[in-house]
Write a protein that holds these residues in place. Structure first.
Motif, PDB file in Angstrom:
ATOM      1  N   TRP A  39      -5.484   3.971   3.357  1.00  0.00           N
ATOM      2  CA  TRP A  39      -4.469   3.658   2.363  1.00  0.00           C
ATOM      3  C   TRP A  39      -3.968   4.895   1.646  1.00  0.00           C
ATOM      4  O   TRP A  39      -4.706   5.851   1.423  1.00  0.00           O
ATOM      5  N   GLU A  93      -0.838   2.357  -2.038  1.00  0.00           N
ATOM      6  CA  GLU A  93      -1.482   1.194  -1.420  1.00  0.00           C
ATOM      7  C   GLU A  93      -2.775   0.837  -2.155  1.00  0.00           C
ATOM      8  O   GLU A  93      -3.078  -0.348  -2.336  1.00  0.00           O
ATOM      9  N   PRO A 134      -2.611  -4.066   1.396  1.00  0.00           N
ATOM     10  CA  PRO A 134      -1.236  -3.592   1.239  1.00  0.00           C
ATOM     11  C   PRO A 134      -0.755  -2.657   2.352  1.00  0.00           C
ATOM     12  O   PRO A 134       0.367  -2.161   2.286  1.00  0.00           O
ATOM     13  N   SER A 192       2.968  -1.692   3.466  1.00  0.00           N
ATOM     14  CA  SER A 192       3.952  -2.162   2.465  1.00  0.00           C
ATOM     15  C   SER A 192       4.897  -1.025   2.108  1.00  0.00           C
ATOM     16  O   SER A 192       4.516   0.141   2.155  1.00  0.00           O
TER      17      SER A 192
END
Length: 180
Positions: free
Chosen positions: A43, A47, A108, A111
């Motif tokens: 991430w 995130e 996430p 995203s």
């Protein structure tokens, strides 16, 4: 774990303030840096923060409802429940962060995120500070909340706060490691 309720709340307030200050520092970074990933399956800073926002979306209303419904008065001592203490301890950041699987709806990765993610987190943390203040008026032992992984499992309010805030701490450590 047994602790004075006031002392527990104070510790959680201080941790939350540290996280707020950290995210304010992230706000000075470019979106390019905030979206940089240390690896394809890892991430970015945004995130990490969005992951916390997704949990905040569940826990902030849940804690708020529990406090509003509570008919108990504050108790001087908080005694953690077995399950709540276990969950809280697993969230605490360790020297070498142990990897944990996240639920798909809280992941996430991929995203499209910008600095509004940081603002959303800051808004949630102000709400959390307000809830910690309100929690001083209820019994942290007898007031219960549902948890995000099962509506059938209830934790003591004190444990729920610990899980949420320690989880925030954990991902702040992760986000900071990305900058190193």
């Amino acid at each position: 774990m047994k602790i004075a309720s006031e002392k527990l709340i104070q510790d959680l307030v201080e941790r939350t303030q540290i996280n707020i200050n950290q995210v304010k520092k992230f706000n000075s970074l470019s979106e390019e840096i905030l979206n940089q990933k240390p690896g394809s399956e890892k991430w970015s800073i945004l995130e990490c923060i969005e992951h916390l926002n997704l949990y905040g979306d569940f826990y902030i209303p849940e804690i708020s409802r529990s406090i509003a419904k509570s008919k108990t008065e504050s108790n001087a001592t908080f005694k953690s429940g077995f399950l709540g203490n276990y969950f809280a301890k697993t969230m605490l950041p360790k020297e070498k962060l142990n990897k944990m699987k996240t639920f798909k709806d809280k992941n996430p990765i991929g995203s499209s995120l910008d600095k509004t993610t940081l603002q959303r987190f800051l808004t949630q943390q102000v709400q959390l500070l307000d809830l910690l203040e309100k929690a001083k008026m209820v019994d942290l032992n007898k007031t219960k909340t549902a948890i995000s992984i099962s509506k059938w499992i209830k934790l003591k309010l004190g444990d729920t706060f610990r899980v949420v805030i320690y989880h925030n701490d954990r991902h702040m450590v992760q986000a900071n490691k990305i900058l190193q």
